[in-house]
Design a protein around this motif. Structure first.
Motif, mmCIF file in Angstrom:
data_model
loop_
_atom_site.group_PDB
_atom_site.id
_atom_site.type_symbol
_atom_site.label_atom_id
_atom_site.label_comp_id
_atom_site.label_asym_id
_atom_site.label_seq_id
_atom_site.Cartn_x
_atom_site.Cartn_y
_atom_site.Cartn_z
ATOM 1 N N ARG A 395 0.825 -1.196 0.000
ATOM 2 C CA ARG A 395 0.000 0.000 0.000
ATOM 3 C C ARG A 395 0.869 1.259 0.000
ATOM 4 N NH1 ARG A 395 -1.811 3.640 2.701
ATOM 5 N NH2 ARG A 395 -0.707 3.099 4.586
ATOM 6 N N GLN A 398 2.341 1.680 -3.352
ATOM 7 C CA GLN A 398 1.351 2.194 -4.295
ATOM 8 C C GLN A 398 1.122 3.682 -4.082
ATOM 9 O OE1 GLN A 398 -1.843 -0.469 -3.499
ATOM 10 N NE2 GLN A 398 -1.472 -1.693 -5.339
ATOM 11 N N GLU A 399 1.093 4.071 -2.827
ATOM 12 C CA GLU A 399 0.891 5.471 -2.491
ATOM 13 C C GLU A 399 2.034 6.310 -3.073
ATOM 14 O OE1 GLU A 399 -0.511 8.999 -0.828
ATOM 15 O OE2 GLU A 399 -1.457 7.140 -1.490
ATOM 16 N N ALA A 401 3.869 5.455 -5.602
ATOM 17 C CA ALA A 401 3.735 5.445 -7.061
ATOM 18 C C ALA A 401 2.687 6.479 -7.489
ATOM 19 C CB ALA A 401 3.324 4.060 -7.535
ATOM 20 N N ARG A 402 1.602 6.526 -6.695
ATOM 21 C CA ARG A 402 0.537 7.469 -7.014
ATOM 22 C C ARG A 402 1.044 8.904 -6.926
ATOM 23 N NH1 ARG A 402 -3.126 10.490 -5.007
ATOM 24 N NH2 ARG A 402 -2.347 10.246 -2.899
ATOM 25 N N GLN A 403 1.835 9.141 -5.861
ATOM 26 C CA GLN A 403 2.377 10.477 -5.686
ATOM 27 C C GLN A 403 3.317 10.833 -6.831
ATOM 28 O OE1 GLN A 403 4.124 10.546 -1.814
ATOM 29 N NE2 GLN A 403 2.162 10.803 -0.778
ATOM 30 N N SER A 404 4.137 9.827 -7.246
ATOM 31 C CA SER A 404 5.090 10.163 -8.297
ATOM 32 C C SER A 404 4.361 10.367 -9.620
ATOM 33 C CB SER A 404 6.204 9.112 -8.397
ATOM 34 O OG SER A 404 5.711 7.957 -8.978
ATOM 35 N N THR A 405 3.259 9.619 -9.827
ATOM 36 C CA THR A 405 2.467 9.843 -11.040
ATOM 37 C C THR A 405 1.913 11.264 -11.033
ATOM 38 O OG1 THR A 405 1.774 7.567 -10.874
ATOM 39 C CG2 THR A 405 0.566 8.926 -12.427
ATOM 40 N N GLN A 406 1.437 11.658 -9.862
ATOM 41 C CA GLN A 406 0.878 13.003 -9.739
ATOM 42 C C GLN A 406 1.936 14.056 -10.039
ATOM 43 O OE1 GLN A 406 -0.764 13.647 -5.876
ATOM 44 N NE2 GLN A 406 -2.858 13.275 -6.592
ATOM 45 N N GLU A 409 2.587 14.139 -13.669
ATOM 46 C CA GLU A 409 1.502 14.823 -14.347
ATOM 47 C C GLU A 409 1.655 16.341 -14.213
ATOM 48 O OE1 GLU A 409 -3.210 14.618 -13.837
ATOM 49 O OE2 GLU A 409 -2.101 12.923 -13.007
ATOM 50 N N ASN A 471 -3.858 8.657 -17.061
ATOM 51 C CA ASN A 471 -4.427 8.885 -15.730
ATOM 52 C C ASN A 471 -5.942 8.819 -15.744
ATOM 53 O OD1 ASN A 471 -1.972 9.359 -14.273
ATOM 54 N ND2 ASN A 471 -1.797 11.190 -15.526
ATOM 55 N N LYS A 473 -8.143 10.475 -17.326
ATOM 56 C CA LYS A 473 -8.802 11.762 -17.109
ATOM 57 C C LYS A 473 -9.617 12.221 -18.306
ATOM 58 C CE LYS A 473 -6.625 13.758 -13.245
ATOM 59 N NZ LYS A 473 -5.397 14.444 -12.857
#
Ligand code: ADP
Length: 780
Positions: A395, A398-399, A401-406, A409, A471, A473
């Motif tokens: 988890r 993943q968090e 990874a999510r932050q780095s994706t953000q 972006e 993403n 969107k």
């Protein structure tokens, strides 16, 4: 008469004490027809220590029986055997048969002494010979009866307290004589008289179960049994019965038994068993390891989960393994044991345990000391949290990874913004330049600048697009549009490029393809441009054909297939799949084709996210076909759309109107001003460098429209717009405001609408788009 002596030995005082508490104890029934004899009994009684006794005299057996049947209780019955309605031994038999519990003292004549002895054998308590008994012997005999009665009462009381009743069954008379408690156990009213077996059976009296026990017993043997019985009202009770059989006179059998109500005990036992079973089930089925071990670590009891956790067999665990050697590491184990001894209980202590295979499991242990005289140990629950911990790590990853994706972006968005702003200048200025006096060479140079900046803009747009696709969107429009117009436009625009390469370009629309459909026109256009663009790019000789055909009608919708066929360089068979991946390009030995390798990936995503399929077939060196299908609603499902905007909708070139341009970037100011002034010669254009200045100017002057940049120092476009909408007088507050931004995202998230702007123009702007939007909102 040994037994009797015991009672005769009781002192008179003792007897008196006991008597006073029992009222029926001083009542005596005298069945005697001779008044002289009756009188004598009363006189003797008055002379004795039993003078308080009350005598009721009846002259016939029938009268005596009637009294007893009414339920009157007497300490003793003095029975003369010779009466007007009966005589001899039969008199006694008749009384005993009806009331066996009564104390009967038989009165006989001297001549009938034998009869007296026989009477005692048949159930009378004693006999007195008329004429030869005196006050003392009468009193002695009565006292015995009184005391016997008392004993019987106490027995009854004891039976009631102990819930034990007794019974007797005589096969000779077929009568069952049961104590009050027996009746109570069966929920029936007690009967003083013996009951006839047949009568009980006929009444379906619950007592009949007693006969069933009797069938199990033979003379000299004893039967014991736990039974479930049903009381008269249906209530279930549990009883214990014991029965024995003895031979009586004439070979008849007498059954004697006791019955005990054990319902409470039985229910408690059953409850205990049930609760034990329940706990056992929890114990065996628990997924946590549950066990009891000594303070030295020897396993005493454990469940299946314990075996699973440690990996040993039952025998290995109980005979060879020590719990404390399975805890890990040693420091944690020691700390755990110390704390447990110290605090007596420990909760959720994290420790590892070693599986037989050597694998280490991360666990949480909860334990409580169990101390008793003969056992020193503890109970223990171990929960395996290895997976939980792994999930937690996952988890976190993943968090991250999510932050780095953000972040990625945000990075892409800001870079593209930074690129768009200067490109706006390049694009706009070259556009203005083109409309000035230029010689042929200069014109071609300016065209090159324009084309290059357009390509660069395409790349920036693609990068932005792929990042929002990845993403998730993308929101698809579902608006009506004219498919034929779209295709004609496509060919018109692409024709120019095709002609440059001398390629034949055409669109072929198959039968039944509807003209008006509903869907995302822009996305469809984007995919077609991309595929047709590729085909032209990778074809040097021949043609590019666009086929549109109908696959299926589905209710109010239609499934259409689009295929773009070219006679270009083709694609190797093993690359057909991968070209749809991001950044995939097939390198050519001798040529370089411009591109980013994003177009097909974007197209694939756009088609698939709308529920369609995209693919390609190709023969290397011969050409390729790219195809996709999509479902659209047909005209039947919607009203016809408004006619497309024509150039007639634009404000005439000589219109005079006031425009406030709010823009901090000098270069962009210049591009916008020049572009607008070229179109509308009479435009009155004012400039504000930020939102604050714009507000100051609006306070002083009137304008017909505002072009508002978003990112500006001091006060940005959103803030300024909101201020205008909320604080200006109504007519000014309603002024049309168009956002001008390099943030391509604005069109998608509609933020400009939330901020009360009327519309937006994307920088670098297409002049026609800018002219159209202004014309739409300026009201002259
Ligand atoms: P780009 O065209 O920007 O390189 P695309 O994703 O649109 O990116 O295409 C990926 C690759 O697929 C191209 O680089 C090219 O090698 C190959 N390709 C696409 N369309 C065709 C075509 N019509 N003929 C031959 N090859 C093609």
């Amino acid at each position: 008469m040994k037994e009797l002596d015991h009672y005769h030995d009781l002192t008179t005082a003792d007897a008196m004490d006991n008597l006073s508490s029992l009222t029926s104890m001083n009542k005596i029934l005298l069945i005697e027809d001779n008044p002289g004899d009756a009188r004598l009994v009363e006189i003797f009684l008055a002379e004795s220590d039993l003078q308080h006794c009350e005598v009721t005299n009846k002259a016939t057996l029938a009268a005596g029986l009637e009294l007893l049947e009414r339920g009157e209780e007497f300490a003793a019955v003095l029975l003369d055997l010779t009466l007007p309605d009966t005589r001899g031994f039969e008199t006694l038999e008749r009384l005993v048969a009806r009331f066996p519990q009564n104390n009967i003292i038989v009165l006989t004549g001297l001549a009938d002494k034998e009869l007296g002895v026989r009477a005692v054998k048949a159930g009378a308590q004693d006999f007195l010979i008329k004429g030869s008994f005196d006050s003392e012997s009468l009193a002695k005999s009565l006292r015995y009866s009184i005391e016997r009665n008392q004993v019987l009462k106490r027995l009854e009381e004891t039976q009631r307290i102990a819930n034990i009743g007794n019974w007797e069954y005589h096969t000779a008379t077929r009568t069952l004589n049961a104590s009050d408690e027996v009746y109570r156990i069966f929920g029936c009213p007690p009967k003083k008289m013996p009951a006839l077996k047949e009568a009980l059976i006929q009444q379906a009296c619950p007592l009949v179960v007693l006969f069933e026990i009797q069938e199990l017993v033979t003379v000299g043997s004893v039967a014991k049994k736990d039974l479930k019985i049903r009381q008269k009202d249906g209530t279930q009770r549990y009883v214990f019965v014991q029965c024995s059989a003895n031979k009586g006179e004439n070979g008849h059998i007498i059954f004697q038994g006791i019955i005990q109500d054990i319902t409470e005990r039985k229910l408690a036992e059953q409850g205990m068993i049930k609760s034990q079973e329940r706990y056992q089930e929890i114990f065996t089925q628990s997924r946590d390891a549950l066990f009891i071990c000594t303070l030295e670590g020897q396993f005493i009891d454990f469940n299946q989960a314990t075996l699973d956790l440690f990996g040993y067999t039952e025998k290995e665990l109980s005979e060879q393994q020590n719990a404390h050697q399975l805890y890990h590491p040693a420091e944690r184990k020691n700390e755990f044991l110390l704390k447990l001894k110290d605090l007596q209980a420990i909760k959720d202590y994290e420790i590892s345990v070693v599986h037989k295979s050597g694998e280490m499991r991360e666990c949480m242990i909860t334990a409580n000391i169990l101390a008793s005289e003969d056992f020193d140990g503890y109970n223990c629950t171990i929960r395996d949290i290895t997976e939980l911990k792994q999930a937690e790590k996952l988890r976190k990853a993943q968090e991250l990874a999510r932050q780095s994706t953000q972040m990625k972006e945000r990075f892409v968005a800001s870079i593209s913004h930074e690129m768009r702003t200067p490109m706006n200048a390049i694009f706009g200025m070259s556009n203005i330049l083109m409309h000035t006096d230029l010689d042929t060479e200069q014109l071609s140079l300016v065209r090159s600048i324009q084309q290059s900046s357009q390509i660069l803009l395409g790349v920036v747009n693609d990068i932005l697009e792929i990042s929002s696709i990845q993403n998730n969107k993308i929101i698809f429009e579902n608006e009506p549009f004219d498919l034929y117009d779209l295709l004609n436009n496509l060919v018109e625009v692409m024709q120019y490029k095709a002609q440059e390469k001398d390629l034949y370009l055409e669109v072929i629309i198959g039968p039944g393809v509807p003209r008006m459909i509903k869907g995302d026109k822009l996305r469809l256009n984007q995919v077609l441009y991309n595929l047709v663009g590729n085909s032209i790019k990778f074809t040097d000789l021949g043609y590019v054909k666009i086929f549109v055909s109908k696959l299926h009608d589905i209710g109010d919708s239609v499934q259409l297939k689009f295929a773009i066929e070219d006679t270009g360089i083709g694609i190797p068979a093993d690359k057909i799949e991968v070209i749809f991946d991001t950044f995939t390009r097939i390198l050519q030995k001798d040529r370089v084709f411009e591109g980013t390798g994003l177009g097909l990936s974007i197209s694939k995503n756009l088609i698939e996210q709308q529920g369609g399929k995209i693919g390609a077939t190709s023969i290397l060196g011969k050409g390729s076909i790219f195809f996709f299908d999509l479902i659209f609603e047909t005209a039947a499902a919607f009203a016809p759309s408004a006619p497309p905007v024509s150039s007639a909708a634009l404000l005439p070139d000589d219109t005079s109107f006031r425009l406030l341009l709010v823009e901090d970037h000098k270069m962009n100011q210049l591009v916008a001003r020049k572009t607008l002034e070229q179109k509308w010669k009479n435009i009155r254009l004012s400039l504000a460098e930020n939102g604050q200045i714009a507000i100051d100017m609006l306070n002083k002057e009137d304008f017909d429209i505002v072009l508002m940049d978003i990112q500006m120092p001091i006060m940005d476009g959103y803030e300024a717009t909101q201020y205008i909408r909320q604080n200006f007088p109504p007519d000014k507050a309603k002024l049309p405001i168009l956002a001008m931004t390099a943030h391509a995202q604005i069109a998608k998230d509609e933020k400009f609408r939330e901020c009360d702007m009327d519309d937006f123009v994307l920088k670098p702007f297409e002049p026609d788009d800018l002219f159209y939007k202004i014309s739409k909102y300026v009201k002259i």
